[in-house]
Structure formats: structure tokens, C-alpha cells
Scaffold this active site. Structure first.
Site, PDB file in Angstrom:
ATOM      1  N   ASP A  65       0.836  -1.204   0.000  1.00  0.00           N
ATOM      2  CA  ASP A  65       0.000   0.000   0.000  1.00  0.00           C
ATOM      3  C   ASP A  65       0.871   1.255   0.000  1.00  0.00           C
ATOM      4  O   ASP A  65       0.593   2.218  -0.712  1.00  0.00           O
ATOM      5  CB  ASP A  65      -0.919  -0.009   1.224  1.00  0.00           C
ATOM      6  CG  ASP A  65      -1.934   1.119   1.182  1.00  0.00           C
ATOM      7  OD1 ASP A  65      -2.716   1.183   0.218  1.00  0.00           O
ATOM      8  OD2 ASP A  65      -1.937   1.953   2.100  1.00  0.00           O
TER       9      ASP A  65
ATOM     10  N   LYS B 270       1.491   4.401  -2.917  1.00  0.00           N
ATOM     11  CA  LYS B 270       1.442   5.831  -2.619  1.00  0.00           C
ATOM     12  C   LYS B 270       2.699   6.560  -3.081  1.00  0.00           C
ATOM     13  O   LYS B 270       2.606   7.644  -3.676  1.00  0.00           O
ATOM     14  CB  LYS B 270       1.217   6.034  -1.116  1.00  0.00           C
ATOM     15  CG  LYS B 270      -0.143   5.536  -0.639  1.00  0.00           C
ATOM     16  CD  LYS B 270      -0.310   5.680   0.857  1.00  0.00           C
ATOM     17  CE  LYS B 270      -1.694   5.201   1.301  1.00  0.00           C
ATOM     18  NZ  LYS B 270      -1.907   5.351   2.749  1.00  0.00           N
TER      19      LYS B 270
END
Length: 494
Positions: free
Chosen positions: A356, A360
Site C-alpha cells: 500500500d 502511494k
């Protein structure tokens, strides 16, 4: 036809002889073409009349054959003194363009009492609504939302809209109508707006089973002005429809990182389609939930600053986990608690693996023009062997429990040196890395607490004292608020 006298007279003479009424006439100064509108029932007769009048020229190839376009409508704005009010035509075409309505032909007399536009018949209602809003309700705008995903984030967003709509209507001249809803089982539509006081019951009672292709098709067919698609899921299938949605001149706001962290070519394609269609593709919440991370980065770049380095604790869930894990409670317990609070993804392995965070930092890299793909981001994992191979989330948590000594040792080694553990992402040049670091008191990440994110921008202007953005980076409330803010921004730009 340029410079040849009598062409228009022959056309309109032939039409008059056939008793055909002309609704609209337009001709460019190049005189390469003359367009005119007639009632649909008279189309074939008008075509024959003109072709008969120019039979010789058409046979010799001097004049092209007559082309008939069907299923069209004429929309006109009419009013006195329009000639002396600059910007009338600009407002007309901006209202149409921002709603994806193509002007096929335009006619305006020198008196400027009337500006007429030929558009596709299917866009007639949408055009009338857009123009009415632009000219007669210039201080009032209605946004039409199609929301997919009504769990923690989506449900919170709908509640925020319900509570804030009166304020937006009275103070900002803006009304947000949720006209489409979908969860994993059912979907619901109402062009006049779904009642938000009992939307859960209405969706539960809806008879239409969810089908994403049908949802997107219905959104297109409703053809409402100022339409915005909101994806509150982490679903790759839904992200696969973004290209189609943007191409239908519908804006998108989403916390779903799948599309923006997919292949770099696809990322560029989505941005290009949004620019081409004049709609917004917004994903601020992809990186920092409700924090202004991407917008701050864009402001720096647009104002001429050069980004030298980006460092960040980019996961509110991992921030919460490492801030809470002080050796007094098992690591697995802290992870389960973060999941229950809605800080992690439904599968916390996505967070703890660093995937994750990788998405980003990849998005931030692309925003500054670095053409990275996911496999180019280096992740130094910290999980024990076998954790990522667990068959389910429950199995994964059990693996964490069995390796409690490993996590305790990580925490104690850092604490003995007066340090704390942080998952830090770094982008410098074209190199992106992610890993758990033991941070000392001299590092800005040391003071993080709760689920706070922190992003540190080192730039030409902020070199000795980097620019820091800090705040809650996880949770339904702040993420929904970030999406809501984007919806309002899209409304202000449309």
C-alpha cells in the site's frame, strides 16, 4: 464554392420550391460548406432537392454529395441586449463543453438576439439543464453523484453530504444529489436524488442486482449535468471502468489507488482522457486520506519549485500500529485492533507488506514526472517468513501471534537506543525505497502519534527547512471528508 456567386441562392431556391422550411443556416467564411437544419420528416426531400439542383457539379466532383445527419436538436438562447454583454457565447459553450456536449453547428445573427447550437438529440435535456443553470441559476449549481461502495468510507461520505447539504445550498449555492448507489449486492438510481435519511433501507430494498457494466451504462444514459462518479472501494474491476467513465465526460473522485498505481501508460492515459474531455480525475485521498498531499505537491511544481526528495510515513494504519506497539501488547493484537478501527485495508497484509505504501510513493513519483512502475519500487520487508503465504486474514494473524518474539525483539532493540519504529518511504531522483527504520529524536517522524501521516518535501525553496504535511492518515471520517472536499472542488470548476 469559395468566390462562386449564387451557390446559397440555388440551395435555398431549391428548398423553397419544394416547400421545405429551414430552421437554421450556418456557413463558414471559407465557404467550403453550407449547413442547414430542417424538420426530420423533410430530410430526404431536402436532400433530393439539393442534389437535383447540383446534379452536374456532384457528377463532376466539383461539389460533394449532400450529407444528412439525423437525431439532432437545436438549442437556442434568446434575449435582448445580448450584443452588449460580453461572454454570453463563452458561457454557452463552456456550459456545454464541461458536460461533454458537442456543438455540431452554430448560428448567430449580427443582432445577437439569438445564438443557436445544433447538438445530439440524446443530449437535449442535459444541455437545457446545463444552460438553465448557467444563465438563470448562475448562483446555484447541482452536482449529481453516482456512488459505488457504501461501507465505512462510502457510508460516512453520504452522512457528511446529508448533514452539510443545507449549508452548501444556502452559503455556496451548491446542491449535492446522490442519484446512484451501489454496494456489493444491489444498486439504486433516482434522477431526482435519493433520500439520504433512509438510503440504507432503500438500497437494501432495491430490486436491481449489482452489475458494474449496467451501472456505468445507466450513469451514461441518465446523461445528467455535472455528473461525478465516486468509487469508495479498493476494487480493481471498478477501476477498470475509469477510462470509459471519463470518456463519457463524467468526473471521478476516488480513494481507490488501483488505477493511479497501475501501469504508467494507463495512468497517463486516464489523465489524458480527463484533459481531453474537460473533466476532473481526482485522487487526493490515494496518498494521505484527508491530507492535502498531492495538491501541495502540484502547487509546488506549478509555481516553479523543483522537488529534490520526498520522504514519508504514508500509511496511517502502519503509523497507528507502530505508535501503539510499545511491547506491552502482542503485535498481532495491535494489528487486529487497527483492522477493526478501519485503519487498515480489509486485508492488513496489503499494509504490512508495504504494498500500500509502495502504491502511494509510486503515485507521488508520477505526479512529479518520474515514470516509475510498481516493480521498480524497492520494498525491504520486515514480516517473518511465511506470513504473506497465509491462506486468509485469520491465518495471517495467527502467524503473527506465533512470531511474537520476533516483533518484540524489533521493538526492544529500537527502544534501547532511544528510537522508535517507522515504515518510511523515500523518493530521491528516480529511486523509490520502502522499509522499517529505527528513528531517533532528531528525525521529524519521531514525534508521530496515533494514525498520523507525515510527508516531508525537500525542494529548492524548502531545502534547509523542508516542507512538512502532517495529520491523520487513516480512518473513514478523514478519508470521506477528503473525497467530499474533492467533490466540492469539482463542482467549483465545472
Amino acid at each position: 464554392m469559395f468566390g462562386v456567386p449564387g451557390i446559397a441562392a440555388r440551395i435555398f431556391g431549391a428548398l423553397a420550391a419544394g416547400g421545405i422550411n429551414i430552421i437554421l443556416i450556418t456557413q463558414g467564411s471559407s465557404e467550403h460548406a453550407i449547413s442547414f437544419a430542417v424538420q426530420p420528416a423533410a430530410a430526404e426531400e431536402a436532400k433530393r432537392a439539393v442534389e437535383d439542383a447540383f446534379a452536374l457539379e456532384i457528377e463532376r466532383g466539383v461539389v460533394n454529395a449532400v450529407k444528412v445527419e439525423r437525431e439532432l436538436s437545436v438549442v437556442a438562447i434568446i434575449g435582448e441586449n445580448m450584443r452588449y454583454q460580453p461572454g454570453i457565447s463563452g458561457r454557452l459553450f463552456r456550459a456545454l463543453g464541461q458536460n461533454g456536449i458537442n456543438a455540431i453547428a452554430i448560428a448567430q445573427g449580427s443582432s445577437e438576439l439569438n445564438v443557436s447550437v445544433v447538438i445530439a438529440k440524446e443530449d437535449e435535456t442535459k444541455a437545457l439543464n446545463a444552460l438553465h443553470e448557467s444563465f438563470f441559476l448562475s448562483d446555484h449549481k447541482t452536482l449529481h453523484l453516482f456512488v459505488v461502495g457504501v461501507g465505512l468510507i462510502g457510508g460516512t461520505l453520504i452522512e457528511q453530504i446529508r448533514k452539510q447539504n443545507d449549508y452548501l445550498r444556502e452559503r455556496r449555492g451548491m446542491e449535492v444529489k446522490v442519484v446512484g448507489l451501489a454496494n456489493s449486492k444491489r444498486m439504486l438510481f433516482d434522477g431526482e436524488g435519493i433520500e439520504l435519511t433512509d438510503w440504507k433501507e432503500s438500497l437494501h430494498a432495491a430490486e436491481t442486482l449489482v452489475d458494474l457494466a449496467v451501472f456505468v451504462g445507466r450513469m451514461r444514459d441518465m446523461n445528467l449535468s455535472n455528473s461525478i462518479f465516486v468509487d469508495n472501494t479498493a476494487d480493481s474491476e471498478i477501476a477498470g471502468y475509469y477510462e470509459t467513465i471519463l470518456d463519457e465526460s463524467i468526473s471521478i473522485s476516488t480513494p481507490n489507488k488501483i488505477a493511479t498505481s497501475s501501469s504508467y501508460l494507463q495512468y497517463q492515459r486516464l489523465k489524458h482522457i480527463a484533459d481531453k474531455r474537460g473533466v476532473q480525475f481526482r485522487y487526493e485521498t490515494n496518498v494521505g486520506a484527508g491530507l492535502p498531499v498531492i495538491s501541495t505537491l502540484r502547487d509546488l511544481i506549478d509555481s516553479g519549485d523543483r522537488i529534490a526528495k520526498i520522504e514519508g510515513v504514508l500509511s496511517g494504519s502502519l503509523s497507528y500500529i507502530f505508535n501503539t506497539f510499545d511491547g506491552n501488547r502482542p503485535f498481532a493484537t495491535v494489528v487486529a485492533e487497527a483492522k477493526d478501527k478501519g485503519f487498515t485495508e480489509p486485508d492488513p497484509r496489503i499494509d504490512l507488506s508495504g504494498k500500500d505504501v509502495a502504491r502511494k510513493i509510486l503515485i507521488l513519483a508520477r505526479e512529479i514526472g518520474v515514470a516509475l512502475d510498481a516493480e521498480q519500487v524497492r520494498i525491504d520487508g520486515f514480516l517473518p517468513e511465511g506470513a504473506m503465504e497465509a491462506g486468509s486474514v485469520e491465518d495471517f494473524l495467527r502467524v503473527l501471534e506465533h512470531n511474537e518474539d520476533y516483533f518484540t525483539q524489533l521493538q526492544r532493540r529500537a527502544a534501547q537506543d532511544g528510537r522508535v519504529l517507522r515504515m518510511v518511504a523515500t523518493l530521491e531522483g528516480e529511486r523509490a525505497t520502502i522499509g522499517v527504520q529505527a528513528i531517533g529524536p532528531d528525525n521529524p517522524f519521531y514525534t508521530l502519534s496515533g494514525s498520523d501521516n507525515m510527508i516531508v518535501f525537500t525542494t529548492d525553496r524548502y531545502r534547509t527547512r523542508p516542507l512538512v504535511v502532517r495529520g491523520p492518515g487513516a480512518g473513514a471520517e478523514v478519508t470521506a471528508a477528503g473525497v467530499f472536499a474533492e467533490i466540492i472542488q469539482i463542482g467549483n470548476l465545472s
